[in-house]
Design a protein around this motif. Structure first.
Motif, PDB file in Angstrom:
ATOM      1  N   ALA A   1       1.134   5.219   0.684  1.00  0.00           N
ATOM      2  CA  ALA A   1       2.343   5.769   0.071  1.00  0.00           C
ATOM      3  C   ALA A   1       3.460   5.975   1.089  1.00  0.00           C
ATOM      4  O   ALA A   1       4.626   6.127   0.711  1.00  0.00           O
ATOM      5  N   THR A   2       3.121   5.971   2.382  1.00  0.00           N
ATOM      6  CA  THR A   2       4.136   6.182   3.419  1.00  0.00           C
ATOM      7  C   THR A   2       4.774   4.878   3.892  1.00  0.00           C
ATOM      8  O   THR A   2       5.732   4.910   4.665  1.00  0.00           O
ATOM      9  N   LEU A   3       4.249   3.726   3.455  1.00  0.00           N
ATOM     10  CA  LEU A   3       4.781   2.443   3.905  1.00  0.00           C
ATOM     11  C   LEU A   3       6.180   2.231   3.348  1.00  0.00           C
ATOM     12  O   LEU A   3       6.475   2.592   2.207  1.00  0.00           O
ATOM     13  N   GLN A   4       7.046   1.615   4.164  1.00  0.00           N
ATOM     14  CA  GLN A   4       8.437   1.443   3.766  1.00  0.00           C
ATOM     15  C   GLN A   4       8.593   0.431   2.640  1.00  0.00           C
ATOM     16  O   GLN A   4       9.406   0.615   1.737  1.00  0.00           O
ATOM     17  N   LYS A   5       7.810  -0.659   2.680  1.00  0.00           N
ATOM     18  CA  LYS A   5       7.920  -1.686   1.651  1.00  0.00           C
ATOM     19  C   LYS A   5       6.870  -1.456   0.567  1.00  0.00           C
ATOM     20  O   LYS A   5       5.776  -0.964   0.856  1.00  0.00           O
ATOM     21  N   PRO A   6       7.186  -1.802  -0.695  1.00  0.00           N
ATOM     22  CA  PRO A   6       6.180  -1.687  -1.758  1.00  0.00           C
ATOM     23  C   PRO A   6       4.932  -2.484  -1.386  1.00  0.00           C
ATOM     24  O   PRO A   6       5.020  -3.663  -1.051  1.00  0.00           O
ATOM     25  N   SER A   7       3.781  -1.837  -1.423  1.00  0.00           N
ATOM     26  CA  SER A   7       2.556  -2.474  -0.946  1.00  0.00           C
ATOM     27  C   SER A   7       1.355  -2.002  -1.752  1.00  0.00           C
ATOM     28  O   SER A   7       1.385  -0.963  -2.411  1.00  0.00           O
ATOM     29  N   LYS A   8       0.302  -2.792  -1.654  1.00  0.00           N
ATOM     30  CA  LYS A   8      -0.984  -2.437  -2.236  1.00  0.00           C
ATOM     31  C   LYS A   8      -2.043  -2.602  -1.163  1.00  0.00           C
ATOM     32  O   LYS A   8      -2.075  -3.606  -0.459  1.00  0.00           O
ATOM     33  N   ILE A   9      -2.909  -1.594  -1.015  1.00  0.00           N
ATOM     34  CA  ILE A   9      -3.964  -1.646  -0.010  1.00  0.00           C
ATOM     35  C   ILE A   9      -5.284  -2.006  -0.669  1.00  0.00           C
ATOM     36  O   ILE A   9      -5.714  -1.346  -1.618  1.00  0.00           O
ATOM     37  N   ASN A  10      -5.911  -3.067  -0.172  1.00  0.00           N
ATOM     38  CA  ASN A  10      -7.236  -3.469  -0.639  1.00  0.00           C
ATOM     39  C   ASN A  10      -8.247  -3.165   0.464  1.00  0.00           C
ATOM     40  O   ASN A  10      -8.199  -3.775   1.538  1.00  0.00           O
ATOM     41  N   ILE A  11      -9.148  -2.212   0.216  1.00  0.00           N
ATOM     42  CA  ILE A  11     -10.165  -1.853   1.205  1.00  0.00           C
ATOM     43  C   ILE A  11     -11.276  -2.898   1.184  1.00  0.00           C
ATOM     44  O   ILE A  11     -11.850  -3.187   0.139  1.00  0.00           O
ATOM     45  N   VAL A  12     -11.561  -3.468   2.355  1.00  0.00           N
ATOM     46  CA  VAL A  12     -12.588  -4.502   2.480  1.00  0.00           C
ATOM     47  C   VAL A  12     -13.945  -3.886   2.806  1.00  0.00           C
ATOM     48  O   VAL A  12     -14.965  -4.239   2.223  1.00  0.00           O
ATOM     49  N   SER A  13     -13.969  -2.945   3.754  1.00  0.00           N
ATOM     50  CA  SER A  13     -15.241  -2.338   4.149  1.00  0.00           C
ATOM     51  C   SER A  13     -15.002  -0.971   4.770  1.00  0.00           C
ATOM     52  O   SER A  13     -13.926  -0.693   5.307  1.00  0.00           O
TER      53      SER A  13
END
Length: 219
Positions: free
Chosen positions: A60-72
Motif C-alpha cells: 500500500a506504500t508503493l508509489q505506483k499502482p501495484s499488486k504483490i504476488n507472494i511466491v514463498s
C-alpha cells in the motif's frame, strides 16, 4: 570327577551366564546418541497471516499502482523458535488496471517486540510486460540492420505513423489469415507488443518490437 574338571565346568558356567546377561541387556542402537531435535520448517497459520498482512501493508506504500504476488515464505531459525522469515514475491505494476511491468523482491520479516515487521528488502530487475495496443501505419518490407549487403526477401511489417518506428507482425494469434495487402497500404493493427529488447533472438531487421496481431484492417 577330579578337581580340574570341576574347575573347568565352573568357568564355562560363568562365561555362559555372562553371555546370556549381555544379550538380554542389549538393545539395537542403544549405543548411539539421541538424535537432535530439528525444528519444524513449516509456517503456522497465525504467522503466515501476520506476515502476509505486513507484505500487503508494504504494498500500500508503493508509489505506483501495484499488486504483490507472494511466491514463498521460508523460515529463518532464531533461537528455539522461528521469529524470522524470508519472503519471495513479485510486484506487478499496473496502468489503467492492466499489468505493465514486474520485478521480484526478497523481503526479510522478523518478529520484534511481539510485532512482525520488515527488516530488509532487496529489489530485482524490472521487466516490462507485453502490452495490448493499436498501431497504425504503412505495410512495408522491414528494413535490415546496418549498411552491408542484404538478401532480397521481404519480411512484412508496419512503419508506424508519425514516427521512425518499425514493427514486425506476427499473425499466429489470428483465427483467419489476413488479406495479402500490397506494401504501401495504410493499416490498423491491434495486438500485443513485445519490445525489441525483450526478444530472445537476435534480430536482423531494424525493428522496435513485434506486434502479435489479433486484427488487421485497412484504413
Amino acid at each position: 570327577m577330579n578337581t580340574k574338571t570341576l574347575w573347568a565346568m565352573g568357568l564355562l558356567t560363568i562365561i555362559v551366564a555372562l553371555g546370556v546377561y549381555g544379550y538380554s541387556s542389549y538393545r539395537p542402537g542403544s549405543e548411539l546418541p539421541p538424535k537432535a531435535q530439528v525444528p519444524s520448517d513449516t509456517v503456522s497459520n497465525g504467522d503466515q497471516s501476520a506476515i502476509e498482512a505486513v507484505i500487503v501493508e508494504y504494498g500500500a506504500t508503493l508509489q505506483k499502482p501495484s499488486k504483490i504476488n507472494i511466491v514463498s515464505i521460508a523460515p529463518r531459525a532464531s533461537g528455539k523458535a522461528f521469529e524470522s522469515y524470508q519472503v519471495e514475491a513479485n510486484i506487478v505494476e499496473t496502468v489503467s488496471g492492466s499489468p505493465s511491468g514486474v520485478y521480484p523482491v526478497s523481503i526479510t520479516v522478523e518478529k520484534q517486540g511481539g510485532s512482525w515487521m520488515i527488516t530488509a528488502l532487496t529489489k530485482g530487475a524490472y521487466s516490462e510486460l507485453p502490452q495490448r495496443t493499436t498501431i497504425t501505419g504503412i505495410w512495408e518490407c522491414l528494413p535490415h540492420k546496418g549498411d552491408g549487403p542484404h538478401t532480397m526477401e521481404c519480411a512484412f511489417g508496419i512503419a508506424k505513423d508519425q514516427s521512425d518506428g518499425h514493427y514486425a507482425v506476427d499473425t499466429s494469434l489470428m483465427s483467419t489469415y489476413p488479406v495479402d495487402y500490397p506494401t504501401g497500404t495504410h493499416l490498423k493493427i491491434e495486438g500485443i507488443v513485445t519490445p525489441a529488447n525483450q526478444l530472445s533472438s537476435v534480430q536482423k531487421y531494424d525493428i522496435d518490437g513485434i506486434i502479435r496481431a489479433t486484427s488487421i484492417t485497412k484504413i
